[in-house]
Enzyme design. Sequence first.
Site, PDB file in Angstrom:
ATOM      1  N   ARG A 153      -4.651   8.929  17.140  1.00 26.15           N
ATOM      2  CA  ARG A 153      -4.061   8.680  17.185  1.00 26.15           C
ATOM      3  C   ARG A 153      -3.292   8.866  18.517  1.00 26.15           C
ATOM      4  NH1 ARG A 153       1.977   7.040  17.193  1.00 26.15           N
ATOM      5  NH2 ARG A 153       1.955   5.687  17.731  1.00 26.15           N
TER       6      ARG A 153
ATOM      7  N   LYS B  23       2.145   4.769   1.475  1.00 25.20           N
ATOM      8  CA  LYS B  23       2.077   5.197   2.767  1.00 25.20           C
ATOM      9  C   LYS B  23       1.562   6.726   2.417  1.00 25.20           C
ATOM     10  CE  LYS B  23       4.634   5.433   6.920  1.00 25.20           C
ATOM     11  NZ  LYS B  23       4.707   6.579   7.490  1.00 25.20           N
TER      12      LYS B  23
ATOM     13  N   GLU C  72       0.608  -0.929  -0.122  1.00 26.09           N
ATOM     14  CA  GLU C  72       0.284  -0.025  -0.002  1.00 26.09           C
ATOM     15  C   GLU C  72       0.860   1.042   0.039  1.00 26.09           C
ATOM     16  OE1 GLU C  72      -2.270  -0.622   3.391  1.00 26.09           O
ATOM     17  OE2 GLU C  72      -3.633  -1.922   3.292  1.00 26.09           O
TER      18      GLU C  72
ATOM     19  N   CYS D  33      12.083  52.059  -3.703  1.00 26.85           N
ATOM     20  CA  CYS D  33      11.113  53.653  -4.062  1.00 26.85           C
ATOM     21  C   CYS D  33      11.847  54.078  -3.196  1.00 26.85           C
ATOM     22  CB  CYS D  33       9.943  53.703  -3.413  1.00 26.85           C
ATOM     23  SG  CYS D  33       9.037  53.096  -1.560  1.00 26.85           S
TER      24      CYS D  33
ATOM     25  N   CYS E  91       4.207  53.185  -4.221  1.00 20.34           N
ATOM     26  CA  CYS E  91       5.875  52.892  -4.306  1.00 20.34           C
ATOM     27  C   CYS E  91       5.071  52.011  -5.724  1.00 20.34           C
ATOM     28  CB  CYS E  91       6.581  51.686  -3.141  1.00 20.34           C
ATOM     29  SG  CYS E  91       7.580  49.919  -3.510  1.00 20.34           S
TER      30      CYS E  91
ATOM     31  N   CYS F  30      13.366  50.684   0.747  1.00 21.55           N
ATOM     32  CA  CYS F  30      12.694  49.660  -0.090  1.00 21.55           C
ATOM     33  C   CYS F  30      13.597  49.933  -1.943  1.00 21.55           C
ATOM     34  CB  CYS F  30      10.483  50.539  -0.645  1.00 21.55           C
ATOM     35  SG  CYS F  30      10.422  49.541  -1.778  1.00 21.55           S
TER      36      CYS F  30
ATOM     37  N   ASP G 197       0.830   9.899   3.366  1.00 19.32           N
ATOM     38  CA  ASP G 197       1.853  11.315   4.696  1.00 19.32           C
ATOM     39  C   ASP G 197       0.589  11.827   4.884  1.00 19.32           C
ATOM     40  OD1 ASP G 197       3.559  12.714   6.018  1.00 19.32           O
ATOM     41  OD2 ASP G 197       4.323  14.099   4.081  1.00 19.32           O
TER      42      ASP G 197
ATOM     43  N   LYS H  94      11.105   3.810   3.135  1.00 19.22           N
ATOM     44  CA  LYS H  94      10.754   5.244   3.198  1.00 19.22           C
ATOM     45  C   LYS H  94      11.469   5.783   2.032  1.00 19.22           C
ATOM     46  CE  LYS H  94       9.028   7.709   6.110  1.00 19.22           C
ATOM     47  NZ  LYS H  94       9.730   8.120   7.520  1.00 19.22           N
TER      48      LYS H  94
ATOM     49  N   CYS I 138       7.659  48.666   3.229  1.00 18.30           N
ATOM     50  CA  CYS I 138       7.839  50.004   2.402  1.00 18.30           C
ATOM     51  C   CYS I 138       6.672  50.957   2.389  1.00 18.30           C
ATOM     52  CB  CYS I 138       7.793  49.479   0.986  1.00 18.30           C
ATOM     53  SG  CYS I 138       7.492  50.903   0.203  1.00 18.30           S
TER      54      CYS I 138
ATOM     55  N   LYS J 145       2.671  -5.627   3.879  1.00 15.62           N
ATOM     56  CA  LYS J 145       1.913  -6.243   4.910  1.00 15.62           C
ATOM     57  C   LYS J 145       1.526  -7.958   4.631  1.00 15.62           C
ATOM     58  CE  LYS J 145      -0.682  -2.189   6.058  1.00 15.62           C
ATOM     59  NZ  LYS J 145      -2.074  -1.108   6.397  1.00 15.62           N
TER      60      LYS J 145
ATOM     61  N   TYR K 253      -7.649   1.995   6.122  1.00 14.96           N
ATOM     62  CA  TYR K 253      -6.704   0.764   5.174  1.00 14.96           C
ATOM     63  C   TYR K 253      -6.434  -0.576   7.041  1.00 14.96           C
ATOM     64  CZ  TYR K 253      -3.252   3.856   8.235  1.00 14.96           C
ATOM     65  OH  TYR K 253      -2.850   4.400   9.199  1.00 14.96           O
TER      66      TYR K 253
HETATM   67  S1  IVH Z   1      -1.025   0.511   8.896  1.00 13.43           S
HETATM   68  C1  IVH Z   1      -0.509  -1.956  12.212  1.00 13.43           C
HETATM   69  N1  IVH Z   1      -1.212   1.371   6.454  1.00 13.43           N
HETATM   70  O1  IVH Z   1       2.216   5.733   8.995  1.00 13.43           O
HETATM   71  C2  IVH Z   1      -0.458  -1.191  11.821  1.00 13.43           C
HETATM   72  N2  IVH Z   1      -0.224   2.998   8.103  1.00 13.43           N
HETATM   73  O2  IVH Z   1       4.456   5.077   9.991  1.00 13.43           O
HETATM   74  C3  IVH Z   1      -1.065  -0.016  11.439  1.00 13.43           C
HETATM   75  N3  IVH Z   1       0.020   5.755   7.330  1.00 13.43           N
HETATM   76  O3  IVH Z   1       1.079   4.886  12.148  1.00 13.43           O
HETATM   77  C4  IVH Z   1      -0.231   1.048   9.825  1.00 13.43           C
HETATM   78  N4  IVH Z   1      -0.538   4.606   5.374  1.00 13.43           N
HETATM   79  O4  IVH Z   1      -0.374   6.868   9.693  1.00 13.43           O
HETATM   80  C5  IVH Z   1      -0.376   1.902   7.732  1.00 13.43           C
HETATM   81  N5  IVH Z   1      -1.646   2.271   4.298  1.00 13.43           N
HETATM   82  C6  IVH Z   1      -1.099   2.562   5.294  1.00 13.43           C
HETATM   83  C7  IVH Z   1      -0.410   4.034   6.021  1.00 13.43           C
HETATM   84  C8  IVH Z   1      -0.037   4.258   6.805  1.00 13.43           C
HETATM   85  C9  IVH Z   1       0.292   5.988   5.625  1.00 13.43           C
HETATM   86  C10 IVH Z   1       1.003   5.766   8.570  1.00 13.43           C
HETATM   87  C11 IVH Z   1       0.196   5.652  10.244  1.00 13.43           C
HETATM   88  C12 IVH Z   1       1.131   5.112  11.101  1.00 13.43           C
HETATM   89  C13 IVH Z   1       2.516   5.705  10.404  1.00 13.43           C
HETATM   90  C14 IVH Z   1       3.484   4.531  10.669  1.00 13.43           C
END
Ligand code: IVH
Length: 662
Positions: free
Chosen positions: A132, A111, A109, A403, A423, A400, A113, A306, A418, A282, A218
């Site tokens: 959280r 990640k 999946e 001017c 100006c 400025c 932000d 990452k 300014c 996962k 998710y």
């Molecule tokens: S799973 C037990 N899936 O990343 C597993 N987390 O660095 C729980 N995050 O706290 C997380 N995309 O806020 C999961 N596709 C994704 C995610 C994801 C972003 C964030 C989430 C988590 C943080 C961990």
Amino acid sequence: MDAQKRITELTNILNEASYRYYVLDDPTLTDQEYDKYLRELINLETKYPEYLKPDSPSQRVGGTAVDKFNKVTHKIPMLSLANVFNEAEIKDFDAKIKKEGITPEYVCEYKIDGLSISLIYENGILVQGITRGDGITGEDVTGNIKTIKSVPLKLTQPIDVEVRGEVFMHKETLQKLNKEREEQLLPVLANVRNAAAGSLRQLDPKIAAQRELDTFIYYLMEPEKFGIKTHYEALQFLKELGFKTNPASALVGNVAGVLKYINEAQKVRDKLSYDIDGVVMKHNNFLEQQEIGYTAKYPKWATAYKFPAQEVLTKLKDIIFTVGRTGRITPNAILEPVILMGSTISRATLHNADYVISKNLKIGDIVSIKKAGDVIPAVTGAVIERRDGTEKDFQMISVCPMCDTPLIKKNDQVDYFCPNTSCPARKINSLIHYVSRDAMNIEGLGEEIVEELYNLGFVKRIPDFYSLKDKKDQLLEFDGYGEQSINKILENIEASKQSGLARVLFAIGISGIGSKTAKVLAHHFGNIDLLMNQTVEDLEKISDIGETLATNIVNYFQEHKDFITELKNIGINMNEVGSERKTNELITNKKFVITGTINGYTRNEIKDILESYDGIVSESVSKNTDVVIVGDAPGSKYDKALSLNITIWDEPKLKEIFASLH
Ligand code: IVH
């Protein structure tokens, strides 16, 4: 049809439409149709609050503000993820699972932000949304969560379930928000995650509602309750329940599949409307997940790869200063051109002198550049080791650059200004602002053309745009513009006269008025004459408008009466266009105070209804108050109202009046 039935029907029509629009991205109703049904629903709910349904879309606009968020302990802690940064670490992770005697099968999946949240449903109805926090205890932000359009208020099945996912802000939304904040002289938000976190923690859900947050869900808790055996099945189930799941999630098989997925994700990353900072892998099978187990902080069956930080080094060639239309002085980095995430960067804002000093930048330094929120390039620091002694210290200017007027600093603000309203830089930027997209939106008049028109003496002030049509022959004498393009520009200038009050209010550049506040004012007053007649006190009663802004508005109109008349004489429409004002003789322009509780309405709901008819709601009773609304357990405001002999509306009276509204 009876009211209760119609309320149910409208709730269902609107929820289905939201789902189609925000989750499936496949709209079924036009915005107008949606608004029409929503108005009908709100009217009915106002008349028959006893029939209001817990999943009513009217709750999306944001309910009552709170003083603070309640702390809630998560039923099961919200864990974080361990990180890996390269192929070797991914393979290590994979090897550890194999060591348990399990054959890994991965779901990959994005990640996202943003920040994670937990949503709790009872009987299919959303009852709680929690941040959280530290993983053990979070904050109850239910009111704000309800404003997020992709969060279903009711599921397709009447089940008890807790799900988790990510709340995030789209990159474009952050750009819009930052533009608005710049106009209001507020600091810009550094990235989408900070912006989403800040929005979710707004005490007033109405502000959260304006932030247009979105979600991807998710994680399904207690999947065994639903007979679900794998994460991939859980994602399908979440989707069936009505959640927005990320379409890029995929069952990729073994580690080779993961590496391929990461490769693809990196390629499409820039094209997504939201920010991702990696890929989560996962293990799919839930029973096996339990076997693999957890550390105190992380699951051992999942990890986050990452992406490498997208940062590049280049030379800071110079720092130049620009003067905005408000007179604000901004230092700008002039950079040796460098490519970052697909675009060439040769310039970046340094915001203000404090920023440059805090980053200890010297001219000639090698600096690192990053895209904040993956959109705006930012200079994040200097590489001190690469200095050779030829670098020059940064010096803030005191006059400025356009001017030569000495600069001023206001109170405790960080910016220098300014103060010279004549100006040339301020004038040119004011003209550029006037024609810009969110202002009068005059196509064909780009920044360079406006600057040229100013320098050639054609347009020195806003009204001059409208007399350009009498100077067509002179314009034609200058190189670069064909008759056709000049005709088109002149047509666009004429057409801009009908842009309406909101655009005009934004375009003329009243200090602190962004396009959103301009819309609020236009909507509230409908025409400029009414607005010009308001006092600071009157304006402050409008939500979103504080004392400073109210004072700016009043001062502006006092100083610019003739200018406004001039614009009117040119034929610029100073009425709000597009929507009719609702009026009611008992409410419009009357001043209200609310005390005590009214059954079936929150204070904010009463305020919203009164304000939608241009009633003015304030906190304290004075002799100028027209009506005091008195509910159960009223405060001293009631006594004051009696002593000043002010009209009182009790609960039955208020409900009778609300019921008569259309
Ligand atoms: S799973 C037990 N899936 O990343 C597993 N987390 O660095 C729980 N995050 O706290 C997380 N995309 O806020 C999961 N596709 C994704 C995610 C994801 C972003 C964030 C989430 C988590 C943080 C961990």
